[in-house]
Design a protein around this motif. Structure first.
Motif, PDB file in Angstrom:
ATOM      1  N   LEU A   1       0.922  -1.047  -0.367  1.00  0.00           N
ATOM      2  CA  LEU A   1      -0.479   0.066   0.534  1.00  0.00           C
ATOM      3  C   LEU A   1       0.977   0.953  -0.412  1.00  0.00           C
ATOM      4  O   LEU A   1       1.244   1.006   1.240  1.00  0.00           O
ATOM      5  N   LEU A   2       0.549   1.956  -1.334  1.00  0.00           N
ATOM      6  CA  LEU A   2       1.641   2.826  -1.118  1.00  0.00           C
ATOM      7  C   LEU A   2       1.109   4.752  -0.437  1.00  0.00           C
ATOM      8  O   LEU A   2      -0.091   4.360  -1.476  1.00  0.00           O
ATOM      9  N   VAL A   3       1.080   5.016   0.641  1.00  0.00           N
ATOM     10  CA  VAL A   3       0.271   6.114   0.678  1.00  0.00           C
ATOM     11  C   VAL A   3       1.249   7.438   0.399  1.00  0.00           C
ATOM     12  O   VAL A   3       1.985   7.966   1.250  1.00  0.00           O
TER      13      VAL A   3
ATOM     14  N   ALA B   1      -6.470   5.898   3.881  1.00  0.00           N
ATOM     15  CA  ALA B   1      -5.612   5.323   4.392  1.00  0.00           C
ATOM     16  C   ALA B   1      -5.688   4.442   5.021  1.00  0.00           C
ATOM     17  O   ALA B   1      -5.214   3.093   5.413  1.00  0.00           O
ATOM     18  N   SER B   2      -6.567   4.864   6.191  1.00  0.00           N
ATOM     19  CA  SER B   2      -6.665   4.398   7.620  1.00  0.00           C
ATOM     20  C   SER B   2      -7.708   3.359   7.744  1.00  0.00           C
ATOM     21  O   SER B   2      -7.279   1.694   8.248  1.00  0.00           O
TER      22      SER B   2
ATOM     23  N   VAL C   1      -3.228   5.285  -2.359  1.00  0.00           N
ATOM     24  CA  VAL C   1      -3.319   5.750  -1.596  1.00  0.00           C
ATOM     25  C   VAL C   1      -3.441   7.403  -1.869  1.00  0.00           C
ATOM     26  O   VAL C   1      -2.091   7.750  -0.988  1.00  0.00           O
ATOM     27  N   VAL C   2      -4.106   8.788  -1.268  1.00  0.00           N
ATOM     28  CA  VAL C   2      -3.503   9.972  -1.939  1.00  0.00           C
ATOM     29  C   VAL C   2      -3.504  10.027  -0.396  1.00  0.00           C
ATOM     30  O   VAL C   2      -3.109  11.500   0.891  1.00  0.00           O
TER      31      VAL C   2
ATOM     32  N   ASP D   1      -3.571   4.420  14.028  1.00  0.00           N
ATOM     33  CA  ASP D   1      -4.666   4.072  13.610  1.00  0.00           C
ATOM     34  C   ASP D   1      -4.672   2.189  13.356  1.00  0.00           C
ATOM     35  O   ASP D   1      -5.455   1.550  13.658  1.00  0.00           O
ATOM     36  N   TRP D   2      -4.144   1.980  12.477  1.00  0.00           N
ATOM     37  CA  TRP D   2      -3.205   0.795  12.192  1.00  0.00           C
ATOM     38  C   TRP D   2      -3.044  -0.221  12.897  1.00  0.00           C
ATOM     39  O   TRP D   2      -3.314  -0.931  13.434  1.00  0.00           O
ATOM     40  N   ARG D   3      -2.346   0.560  13.981  1.00  0.00           N
ATOM     41  CA  ARG D   3      -1.323  -0.201  15.145  1.00  0.00           C
ATOM     42  C   ARG D   3      -2.232  -0.321  16.186  1.00  0.00           C
ATOM     43  O   ARG D   3      -2.700  -1.677  16.500  1.00  0.00           O
ATOM     44  N   SER D   4      -2.806  -0.041  16.682  1.00  0.00           N
ATOM     45  CA  SER D   4      -4.005   0.398  17.566  1.00  0.00           C
ATOM     46  C   SER D   4      -5.649  -0.598  16.837  1.00  0.00           C
ATOM     47  O   SER D   4      -6.212  -1.762  17.839  1.00  0.00           O
ATOM     48  N   ALA D   5      -5.309  -1.093  16.423  1.00  0.00           N
ATOM     49  CA  ALA D   5      -6.466  -1.781  14.857  1.00  0.00           C
ATOM     50  C   ALA D   5      -5.591  -3.133  14.921  1.00  0.00           C
ATOM     51  O   ALA D   5      -6.248  -4.012  14.602  1.00  0.00           O
TER      52      ALA D   5
END
Ligand code: CA
Length: 221
Positions: free
Chosen positions: A4-6, A36-37, A30-31, A65-69
């Protein structure tokens, strides 16, 4: 492997997307930070390349967000040149590595390869090694007991995925998730054809079929 390129710089994304594709990665771009989240929770990415300055939601917040998910994807953060504060904040928020802009695209590729190998318990850089097989990720061939075996692009992508998950049963769905981007239609016949081609090149014993479960890559050991 899926990336995933953000990144909100269109010029940089235009440079990186074809390069990543040529290197055998299935990439979604995604931009916006909010996209991205959400996107990373919806799809099964192996690694993200994450810019910090983004519209919508900044990269550090996205990473949190990613890590807490509890998302397990590896994350390479792109930081401003010499920004010590960014690097520290990124690592604290759960980044696995960082790269300061501007960077040479080859450095990004090498870091992604190293990051994925580390993630999968392979520390014997510079190559991905399983049993008698050693994969050259830059030149996209494999050596078996010192003999070079040429690979097509699709064979290389599948073999890399197998070699990062040795001695594990992978279902067709799991393999397809790692191999194709969000746009590509998935066809299990293609997977079977590729598995058979790898067996012809490397020996039948390298990939076992587990009926009803999928495939297990043993490397022939
Ligand atoms: Ca930016």
């Amino acid at each position: 492997m899926r990336v995933l390129l953000v990144e909100d710089s269109v010029a940089l994304a235009d440079e990186l997307l074809p390069l990543l594709a040529r290197s055998g990665y299935a990439v979604d771009w995604v931009v916006d930070g909010r996209d991205a989240s959400v996107r990373a929770s919806d799809e099964n990415y192996d690694v993200a390349v994450l810019d910090l300055g983004l519209p919508g939601r900044n990269g550090l917040e996205v990473l949190r967000d990613w890590r807490s998910a509890g998302l397990p994807l590896a994350v390479l953060v792109l930081t401003a040149r010499d920004s010590f504060a960014d690097r520290i904040a990124g690592l604290r928020a759960g980044a696995d590595d960082y790269l300061a802009k501007p960077f040479h695209p080859d450095e990004l590729l090498l870091r992604l390869q190293a990051l994925l190998r580390r993630r999968h318990g392979q520390t014997n850089a510079p190559r991905l090694v399983v049993g008698a097989l050693a994969l050259d990720e830059e030149r996209q061939f494999v050596e078996r007991d010192g003999t070079v075996v040429a690979l097509s692009g699709a064979e290389f992508r599948l073999l890399r995925c197998f070699m990062l998950h040795p001695d594990r049963v992978l279902s067709r769905g799991q393999l397809e998730e790692h191999l194709y981007d969000g746009e590509t239609e998935r066809d299990s016949n293609v997977l079977e054809v590729l598995v058979n081609r790898l067996r012809r090149k490397l020996g039948r014993e390298v990939i076992e079929t587990r009926r009803g479960q999928g495939y297990c890559f043993t490397g022939g050991t």
